[in-house]
Design an enzyme around this catalytic site. Structure first.
Site, PDB file in Angstrom:
ATOM      1  N   GLY A 271      -4.090  -5.207 -44.070  1.00 42.88           N
ATOM      2  CA  GLY A 271      -2.970  -4.582 -43.377  1.00 42.88           C
ATOM      3  C   GLY A 271      -3.389  -3.713 -42.202  1.00 42.88           C
ATOM      4  O   GLY A 271      -2.583  -2.964 -41.662  1.00 42.88           O
TER       5      GLY A 271
ATOM      6  N   GLU B  51     -11.194  -9.859 -50.539  1.00 38.24           N
ATOM      7  CA  GLU B  51     -10.353  -9.087 -49.631  1.00 38.24           C
ATOM      8  C   GLU B  51     -10.985  -7.723 -49.389  1.00 38.24           C
ATOM      9  O   GLU B  51     -10.821  -6.797 -50.202  1.00 38.24           O
ATOM     10  CB  GLU B  51      -8.959  -8.875 -50.240  1.00 38.24           C
ATOM     11  CG  GLU B  51      -8.204 -10.155 -50.522  1.00 38.24           C
ATOM     12  CD  GLU B  51      -6.694  -9.929 -50.518  1.00 38.24           C
ATOM     13  OE1 GLU B  51      -6.019 -10.618 -49.751  1.00 38.24           O
ATOM     14  OE2 GLU B  51      -6.206  -9.053 -51.241  1.00 38.24           O
TER      15      GLU B  51
ATOM     16  N   ASN C 146       0.831 -13.712 -49.936  1.00 38.67           N
ATOM     17  CA  ASN C 146       1.129 -12.613 -50.862  1.00 38.67           C
ATOM     18  C   ASN C 146       2.203 -11.771 -50.188  1.00 38.67           C
ATOM     19  O   ASN C 146       1.918 -11.022 -49.255  1.00 38.67           O
ATOM     20  CB  ASN C 146      -0.137 -11.789 -51.119  1.00 38.67           C
ATOM     21  CG  ASN C 146       0.157 -10.533 -51.933  1.00 38.67           C
ATOM     22  OD1 ASN C 146       1.269 -10.363 -52.448  1.00 38.67           O
ATOM     23  ND2 ASN C 146      -0.835  -9.658 -52.056  1.00 38.67           N
ATOM     24  N   TRP C 147       3.419 -11.919 -50.678  1.00 34.24           N
ATOM     25  CA  TRP C 147       4.533 -11.218 -50.030  1.00 34.24           C
ATOM     26  C   TRP C 147       4.513  -9.720 -50.315  1.00 34.24           C
ATOM     27  O   TRP C 147       5.260  -8.962 -49.695  1.00 34.24           O
ATOM     28  CB  TRP C 147       5.866 -11.802 -50.523  1.00 34.24           C
ATOM     29  CG  TRP C 147       6.209 -13.146 -49.973  1.00 34.24           C
ATOM     30  CD1 TRP C 147       5.388 -13.995 -49.278  1.00 34.24           C
ATOM     31  CD2 TRP C 147       7.476 -13.804 -50.059  1.00 34.24           C
ATOM     32  NE1 TRP C 147       6.064 -15.134 -48.935  1.00 34.24           N
ATOM     33  CE2 TRP C 147       7.355 -15.049 -49.402  1.00 34.24           C
ATOM     34  CE3 TRP C 147       8.704 -13.471 -50.632  1.00 34.24           C
ATOM     35  CZ2 TRP C 147       8.414 -15.942 -49.301  1.00 34.24           C
ATOM     36  CZ3 TRP C 147       9.757 -14.367 -50.535  1.00 34.24           C
ATOM     37  CH2 TRP C 147       9.612 -15.588 -49.870  1.00 34.24           C
ATOM     38  N   LYS C 148       3.706  -9.290 -51.285  1.00 33.83           N
ATOM     39  CA  LYS C 148       3.717  -7.874 -51.701  1.00 33.83           C
ATOM     40  C   LYS C 148       5.162  -7.476 -52.017  1.00 33.83           C
ATOM     41  O   LYS C 148       5.920  -8.313 -52.484  1.00 33.83           O
ATOM     42  CB  LYS C 148       3.055  -7.002 -50.634  1.00 33.83           C
ATOM     43  CG  LYS C 148       1.664  -7.550 -50.260  1.00 33.83           C
ATOM     44  CD  LYS C 148       0.797  -6.623 -49.501  1.00 33.83           C
ATOM     45  CE  LYS C 148      -0.560  -7.293 -49.232  1.00 33.83           C
ATOM     46  NZ  LYS C 148      -1.500  -6.441 -48.554  1.00 33.83           N
TER      47      LYS C 148
ATOM     48  N   GLY D 123      -1.249 -11.627 -46.229  1.00 37.20           N
ATOM     49  CA  GLY D 123      -0.207 -10.626 -46.435  1.00 37.20           C
ATOM     50  C   GLY D 123       0.835 -10.701 -45.336  1.00 37.20           C
ATOM     51  O   GLY D 123       1.718 -11.559 -45.343  1.00 37.20           O
ATOM     52  N   GLY D 124       0.730  -9.799 -44.362  1.00 34.71           N
ATOM     53  CA  GLY D 124       1.731  -9.682 -43.304  1.00 34.71           C
ATOM     54  C   GLY D 124       2.125 -10.998 -42.650  1.00 34.71           C
ATOM     55  O   GLY D 124       3.320 -11.276 -42.448  1.00 34.71           O
TER      56      GLY D 124
ATOM     57  N   SER E  81      -5.980  -9.235 -43.013  1.00 38.01           N
ATOM     58  CA  SER E  81      -5.614  -9.453 -41.611  1.00 38.01           C
ATOM     59  C   SER E  81      -5.938 -10.859 -41.121  1.00 38.01           C
ATOM     60  O   SER E  81      -6.333 -11.038 -39.966  1.00 38.01           O
ATOM     61  CB  SER E  81      -6.255  -8.390 -40.710  1.00 38.01           C
ATOM     62  OG  SER E  81      -5.803  -7.091 -41.109  1.00 38.01           O
TER      63      SER E  81
ATOM     64  N   GLU F  60      -4.566  -3.210 -54.022  1.00 44.97           N
ATOM     65  CA  GLU F  60      -3.463  -2.236 -54.073  1.00 44.97           C
ATOM     66  C   GLU F  60      -3.163  -1.843 -55.510  1.00 44.97           C
ATOM     67  O   GLU F  60      -2.802  -0.697 -55.790  1.00 44.97           O
ATOM     68  CB  GLU F  60      -2.224  -2.813 -53.353  1.00 44.97           C
ATOM     69  CG  GLU F  60      -2.432  -2.789 -51.844  1.00 44.97           C
ATOM     70  CD  GLU F  60      -1.701  -3.879 -51.074  1.00 44.97           C
ATOM     71  OE1 GLU F  60      -0.784  -4.512 -51.622  1.00 44.97           O
ATOM     72  OE2 GLU F  60      -2.068  -4.095 -49.898  1.00 44.97           O
TER      73      GLU F  60
ATOM     74  N   HIS G  10      -5.516  -7.222 -57.378  1.00 46.27           N
ATOM     75  CA  HIS G  10      -5.380  -6.907 -55.955  1.00 46.27           C
ATOM     76  C   HIS G  10      -5.786  -5.452 -55.732  1.00 46.27           C
ATOM     77  O   HIS G  10      -5.520  -4.589 -56.566  1.00 46.27           O
ATOM     78  CB  HIS G  10      -3.939  -7.141 -55.496  1.00 46.27           C
ATOM     79  CG  HIS G  10      -3.812  -7.098 -54.001  1.00 46.27           C
ATOM     80  ND1 HIS G  10      -3.769  -5.917 -53.304  1.00 46.27           N
ATOM     81  CD2 HIS G  10      -3.775  -8.092 -53.076  1.00 46.27           C
ATOM     82  CE1 HIS G  10      -3.709  -6.192 -52.006  1.00 46.27           C
ATOM     83  NE2 HIS G  10      -3.705  -7.504 -51.840  1.00 46.27           N
TER      84      HIS G  10
END
Ligand code: 13P
Length: 248
Positions: A172, A166, A9-11, A232-233, A211, A96, A94
């Site tokens: 993150g 999640e 997930n590149w966000k 993510g990251g 994470s 977010e 998600h």
């Protein structure tokens, strides 16, 4: 056995210039990896994904979708448009989006239906906040989030979704759920799927996100009900993303 699935997930990250390198490095580094893999990118980059990834083992998808099909909804993107760009997956719900855009589970259920109606696979995200975990309300929180979607689907459609657990406090933060903590929740989610459609529960992938990185992926992915990751990251660096794919 369910095949493992690793989704990036590149966000809100990427650029036309850097995406090409990242995508090509991922494809080049796959080298017979057994896990399925996909990247969910910002909508403006979908055409680029189609150009670079068509014919490769890497699928692509979006991070959100409108509940509407065309019309006067400024700023929105509908499922039919995403399907036109070859998306296989669309992330819905998600945390977010739940937090910053006040999306509730009823809306997330409608988004999942819109994705399915356009022939794609919704990745339905659920997860508890730190307050909910500390209050011992994890099972209730994630249970209600998944049930809202399952109740909106007809029985057969349950087999066509992906679920992602999640924990909000792990996203993150560098603080992942332990394999045992994650497995507990995944087992609950599997039981909820089973209650709706026993056959579907055997095939629906339940991904862990929060994470996940090369150092912890192997232990998380070794759990019986953890079928992959939503990354993510670590999905923004080909080397790390590939290391997670290889761990699966
Ligand atoms: P991180 O891997 O950066 O914690 O993000 C997880 C996530 O939100 C994926 O959807």
């Amino acid at each position: 056995m369910r095949a493992k699935l690793i989704v990036g997930n590149w966000k809100m990250n990427g650029s036309r210039a850097t995406n090409v390198t990242l995508l090509k490095d991922i494809v080049a580094g796959l080298d017979g990896a057994r896990a399925g893999c996909a990247v969910c990118v910002p909508a403006p980059f979908l055409q680029q994904c189609e150009e670079v990834l068509a014919g490769t083992p890497v699928a692509w998808g979006a991070q959100d979708v409108s509940i509407h099909a065309f019309g006067a909804y400024t700023g929105e993107v509908c499922a039919q448009m995403l399907a036109e760009f070859g998306c296989r997956y669309v992330i819905v719900g998600h945390s977010e989006r739940r937090a910053y855009h006040r999306e509730d589970s009823a809306l997330v259920a409608q988004k999942a239906l819109a994705v399915l109606a356009a022939g794609m696979t919704p990745i339905v995200c659920v997860g508890e906040t730190l307050e909910e975990r500390e209050a011992g309300a994890t099972a209730q929180a994630v249970g209600a989030q998944l049930d809202a979607v399952l109740e909106a689907l007809d029985t057969a459609a349950v087999a066509r979704i992906v679920v992602a657990y999640e924990p909000v406090w792990a996203i993150g933060t560098g603080m992942n759920a332990t394999p045992a903590m994650a497995q507990d929740v995944h087992a609950q989610l599997r039981a909820q799927l089973k209650a709706r459609n026993a056959d579907a529960a055997e095939v629906v992938p339940i991904l862990y996100g929060g994470s996940m990185k090369p150092e912890n992926a192997k232990d998380l992915l070794a759990q019986p009900d953890i079928d992959g990751g939503l990354i993510g990251g670590a999905a923004l660096k080909a080397e790390d993303f590939l290391a997670i794919i290889r761990a699966a």
